[in-house]
Design a protein around this motif. Structure first.
Motif, PDB file in Angstrom:
ATOM      1  N   UNK A   1       6.342  -3.158  -3.091  1.00 12.84           N
ATOM      2  CA  UNK A   1       7.277  -2.600  -2.141  1.00 12.84           C
ATOM      3  C   UNK A   1       7.944  -1.347  -2.701  1.00 12.84           C
ATOM      4  N   UNK A   2       8.208  -1.324  -3.954  1.00 16.76           N
ATOM      5  CA  UNK A   2       8.825  -0.169  -4.582  1.00 16.76           C
ATOM      6  C   UNK A   2       7.891   1.034  -4.530  1.00 16.76           C
ATOM      7  N   UNK A   3       6.581   0.795  -4.705  1.00 19.45           N
ATOM      8  CA  UNK A   3       5.593   1.877  -4.626  1.00 19.45           C
ATOM      9  C   UNK A   3       5.534   2.480  -3.223  1.00 19.45           C
ATOM     10  N   UNK A   4       5.638   1.631  -2.212  1.00 13.51           N
ATOM     11  CA  UNK A   4       5.617   2.112  -0.826  1.00 13.51           C
ATOM     12  C   UNK A   4       6.819   3.023  -0.557  1.00 13.51           C
ATOM     13  N   UNK A   5       7.942   2.624  -1.102  1.00  8.60           N
ATOM     14  CA  UNK A   5       9.163   3.407  -0.913  1.00  8.60           C
ATOM     15  C   UNK A   5       9.021   4.775  -1.587  1.00  8.60           C
ATOM     16  N   UNK A   6       8.460   4.821  -2.773  1.00  4.70           N
ATOM     17  CA  UNK A   6       8.260   6.081  -3.487  1.00  4.70           C
ATOM     18  C   UNK A   6       7.285   6.966  -2.727  1.00  4.70           C
ATOM     19  N   UNK A   7       6.205   6.395  -2.215  1.00  3.12           N
ATOM     20  CA  UNK A   7       5.221   7.164  -1.445  1.00  3.12           C
ATOM     21  C   UNK A   7       5.865   7.734  -0.192  1.00  3.12           C
ATOM     22  N   UNK A   8       6.679   6.907   0.471  1.00  3.85           N
ATOM     23  CA  UNK A   8       7.371   7.373   1.682  1.00  3.85           C
ATOM     24  C   UNK A   8       8.302   8.541   1.368  1.00  3.85           C
ATOM     25  N   UNK A   9       9.026   8.468   0.273  1.00  2.90           N
ATOM     26  CA  UNK A   9       9.924   9.543  -0.125  1.00  2.90           C
ATOM     27  C   UNK A   9       9.146  10.812  -0.493  1.00  2.90           C
TER      28      UNK A   9
END
Length: 68
Positions: free
Chosen positions: A1-9
């Protein structure tokens, strides 16, 4: 989930960078247009002043013509 957030940012940052570049091009174009308009206004003001100076040396526009 943390990786998805970084990709989104990262995606948002990339879109903002593209938008910033597009807006910068627009502002640069507007500045060029403003510069051209200022040059035109300056030229027109000088032309008006020269025409006024030419007209001021001639006869008075409110003066009654000699045949009256």
């Amino acid at each position: 989930m943390n990786d998805e957030r970084i990709i989104e940012l990262e995606i948002k940052a990339a879109y903002q960078e593209d938008l910033l570049q597009a807006l910068n091009k627009i502002v640069a174009g507007q500045q060029q247009q403003i510069d051209r308009l200022e040059a035109t206004c300056t030229m027109l003001n000088e032309r008006i002043k020269s025409l006024s100076a030419e007209g001021a040396g001639g006869e008075n526009a409110e003066e009654v013509p000699p045949h009256y």
